[in-house]
Scaffold this motif. Sequence first.
Motif, PDB file in Angstrom:
ATOM      1  N   MET A   1       0.834  -1.209   0.000  1.00  0.00           N
ATOM      2  CA  MET A   1       0.000   0.000   0.000  1.00  0.00           C
ATOM      3  C   MET A   1       0.869   1.260   0.000  1.00  0.00           C
ATOM      4  N   ARG A   2       0.437   2.258  -0.756  1.00  0.00           N
ATOM      5  CA  ARG A   2       1.139   3.534  -0.776  1.00  0.00           C
ATOM      6  C   ARG A   2       1.036   4.202   0.595  1.00  0.00           C
ATOM      7  N   ARG A   3       2.154   4.689   1.076  1.00  0.00           N
ATOM      8  CA  ARG A   3       2.171   5.348   2.370  1.00  0.00           C
ATOM      9  C   ARG A   3       1.431   6.672   2.314  1.00  0.00           C
ATOM     10  N   LYS A   4       0.650   6.978   3.343  1.00  0.00           N
ATOM     11  CA  LYS A   4      -0.084   8.229   3.412  1.00  0.00           C
ATOM     12  C   LYS A   4       0.889   9.400   3.397  1.00  0.00           C
ATOM     13  N   GLU A  19      12.303  -8.091 -11.530  1.00  0.00           N
ATOM     14  CA  GLU A  19      12.564  -7.020 -10.568  1.00  0.00           C
ATOM     15  C   GLU A  19      11.301  -6.201 -10.322  1.00  0.00           C
ATOM     16  N   THR A  20      10.492  -6.029 -11.363  1.00  0.00           N
ATOM     17  CA  THR A  20       9.218  -5.330 -11.216  1.00  0.00           C
ATOM     18  C   THR A  20       8.338  -6.067 -10.212  1.00  0.00           C
ATOM     19  N   ARG A  21       8.257  -7.369 -10.363  1.00  0.00           N
ATOM     20  CA  ARG A  21       7.462  -8.191  -9.435  1.00  0.00           C
ATOM     21  C   ARG A  21       8.001  -8.075  -8.014  1.00  0.00           C
ATOM     22  N   ALA A  22       9.319  -8.119  -7.887  1.00  0.00           N
ATOM     23  CA  ALA A  22       9.948  -8.106  -6.564  1.00  0.00           C
ATOM     24  C   ALA A  22       9.665  -6.810  -5.824  1.00  0.00           C
ATOM     25  N   ILE A  23       9.789  -5.668  -6.515  1.00  0.00           N
ATOM     26  CA  ILE A  23       9.593  -4.397  -5.804  1.00  0.00           C
ATOM     27  C   ILE A  23       8.110  -4.142  -5.547  1.00  0.00           C
ATOM     28  N   LYS A  24       7.244  -4.642  -6.397  1.00  0.00           N
ATOM     29  CA  LYS A  24       5.807  -4.528  -6.115  1.00  0.00           C
ATOM     30  C   LYS A  24       5.463  -5.272  -4.828  1.00  0.00           C
ATOM     31  N   GLU A  25       6.078  -6.438  -4.664  1.00  0.00           N
ATOM     32  CA  GLU A  25       5.835  -7.218  -3.442  1.00  0.00           C
ATOM     33  C   GLU A  25       6.451  -6.531  -2.234  1.00  0.00           C
ATOM     34  N   SER A  26       7.651  -5.980  -2.400  1.00  0.00           N
ATOM     35  CA  SER A  26       8.355  -5.339  -1.296  1.00  0.00           C
ATOM     36  C   SER A  26       7.678  -4.043  -0.860  1.00  0.00           C
ATOM     37  N   LEU A  27       7.338  -3.178  -1.842  1.00  0.00           N
ATOM     38  CA  LEU A  27       6.720  -1.892  -1.529  1.00  0.00           C
ATOM     39  C   LEU A  27       5.211  -2.000  -1.324  1.00  0.00           C
ATOM     40  N   ASP A 216       8.148  15.192  -9.000  1.00  0.00           N
ATOM     41  CA  ASP A 216       6.885  14.556  -9.387  1.00  0.00           C
ATOM     42  C   ASP A 216       7.001  13.041  -9.382  1.00  0.00           C
ATOM     43  N   ILE A 217       8.171  12.552  -9.824  1.00  0.00           N
ATOM     44  CA  ILE A 217       8.421  11.121  -9.969  1.00  0.00           C
ATOM     45  C   ILE A 217       9.873  10.860  -9.595  1.00  0.00           C
ATOM     46  N   ILE A 218      10.156   9.700  -9.051  1.00  0.00           N
ATOM     47  CA  ILE A 218      11.552   9.258  -8.906  1.00  0.00           C
ATOM     48  C   ILE A 218      11.664   7.871  -9.525  1.00  0.00           C
ATOM     49  N   THR A 219      12.841   7.558 -10.049  1.00  0.00           N
ATOM     50  CA  THR A 219      13.108   6.198 -10.504  1.00  0.00           C
ATOM     51  C   THR A 219      14.464   5.758  -9.965  1.00  0.00           C
ATOM     52  N   ALA A 220      14.511   4.537  -9.495  1.00  0.00           N
ATOM     53  CA  ALA A 220      15.742   4.009  -8.912  1.00  0.00           C
ATOM     54  C   ALA A 220      15.789   2.508  -9.136  1.00  0.00           C
ATOM     55  N   LYS A 221      16.986   1.945  -9.028  1.00  0.00           N
ATOM     56  CA  LYS A 221      17.150   0.506  -9.206  1.00  0.00           C
ATOM     57  C   LYS A 221      16.512  -0.251  -8.048  1.00  0.00           C
ATOM     58  N   LEU A 222      16.327  -1.540  -8.280  1.00  0.00           N
ATOM     59  CA  LEU A 222      15.688  -2.404  -7.289  1.00  0.00           C
ATOM     60  C   LEU A 222      16.360  -2.301  -5.924  1.00  0.00           C
ATOM     61  N   GLU A 223      17.704  -2.336  -5.896  1.00  0.00           N
ATOM     62  CA  GLU A 223      18.421  -2.355  -4.621  1.00  0.00           C
ATOM     63  C   GLU A 223      18.091  -1.129  -3.772  1.00  0.00           C
ATOM     64  N   THR A 224      18.047   0.043  -4.380  1.00  0.00           N
ATOM     65  CA  THR A 224      17.767   1.281  -3.650  1.00  0.00           C
ATOM     66  C   THR A 224      16.332   1.299  -3.152  1.00  0.00           C
ATOM     67  N   LEU A 225      15.402   0.926  -4.011  1.00  0.00           N
ATOM     68  CA  LEU A 225      13.994   0.910  -3.612  1.00  0.00           C
ATOM     69  C   LEU A 225      13.729  -0.141  -2.547  1.00  0.00           C
ATOM     70  N   ASP A 226      14.383  -1.287  -2.668  1.00  0.00           N
ATOM     71  CA  ASP A 226      14.161  -2.362  -1.704  1.00  0.00           C
ATOM     72  C   ASP A 226      14.688  -1.971  -0.326  1.00  0.00           C
TER      73      ASP A 226
END
Length: 288
Positions: A1-4, A19-27, A216-226
Motif C-alpha cells: 500500500m502507498r504510504r499516506k 525485478e518489477t514483481r519483486a519491488i511490487k511485493e516489497s513496496l 513529481d516522480i523518482i526512478t531508482a534501481k531495485l536495490e535502492t527501492l528495496d
Amino acid sequence: MRRKGLATKIFIDGGDPDETRAIKESLGFLDGQTTNPSFVSKNPEAQKKMDRGETFSEPELLEFYKGIVQDISGLIPDGSVSIEVYADENTTAEEMLEQGREMFSWIPNAHIKLPTSHEGIRAAEQAVKEGMRINMTLCFSLPQAAAVYSATRGATRGQVFISPFVGRLDDRGEDGMSFIANLLKLYRKGDGHVMVLAASLRHEGHLMESLHLGADIITAKLETLDEWARKGAPLPGEAYSYDAGDLKPLPYEELDLDADWKSFDLSHELTTQGMEKFTKDWNKLLGK
C-alpha cells in the motif's frame, strides 16, 4: 500500500520484469518503470544469449525489447513504462519519431524516451502534437529543460516527463540534487505540463532528497527501492537535511520558458556521453 502523504510517484529503473514483481511485493505498489538499452542488455535472457556467443538481429532485438515491456506493462497496467529509442549523434528527429511511433504501439501505457538533444527535442515537439507520451532523458542543464518545456507547450499533464540524471552529475563532482532543486524552481513558473522525473538515483539519500524537494516522480534501481521499502518507506520529516558532502552545488539560471526552444544552448557533454553509452550497449547485442 502507498504510504499516506507520499505524493511523488515511484518508478523502478531496469529491464527485468522479475525485478518489477519483486519491488511490487516489497513496496506493496509501483507507479511505473523506466527502461533503456543498457538495461535491456543486462536482462538475464539477453545475458544468457551473449554468454553463448550469440547476438540478435535487429528485428529479433526489437521483438525482445517489446516482450520485456509488454511483461512489465501487464504488471503495472495503471502505471507508465518508458521505452527508449535508438539515438546516436547522427540519428535524425524523423528517425526517432519513426521508432517512437512503433514503440508507442507496443503497450497502452508507454512513454517514449527521447534524448534531450536538438534532434530529440525536435522529435518531441512533433510527438506531442501526435498525442504521444514522451520522457525526455539525459537532461543535465536548465537550458535543456527550458527547451523541453517550450517545445512541448500544449501537452497535457502526464504526457511529458523530463529525466535529469542525478548520479552522473555527482560522478563529476557536481551536486545532482541541486540540479533537481533548480529544475523544480524553474518549472514552478510554468503551467505544470512537464513532470520532473528524478533519475539515476544511486542511493537512499538521493531518494529521500527527491521526496523532500517534491519531485513529481523518482526512478531508482531495485536495490535502492528495496532498501527504502525494508525501512518502511520513510518520508523526510521537518528535521530532514541532505548532506551533499564535497559536491559542488549548481547555480540557478533565470530562463524564459516562453522563448523559442531553438534559442537555448542544448549542448552538454553528459548528454552526448549518455547517448554513446546507450547505443554502444544496444549495438553490442547486435554484434556490432
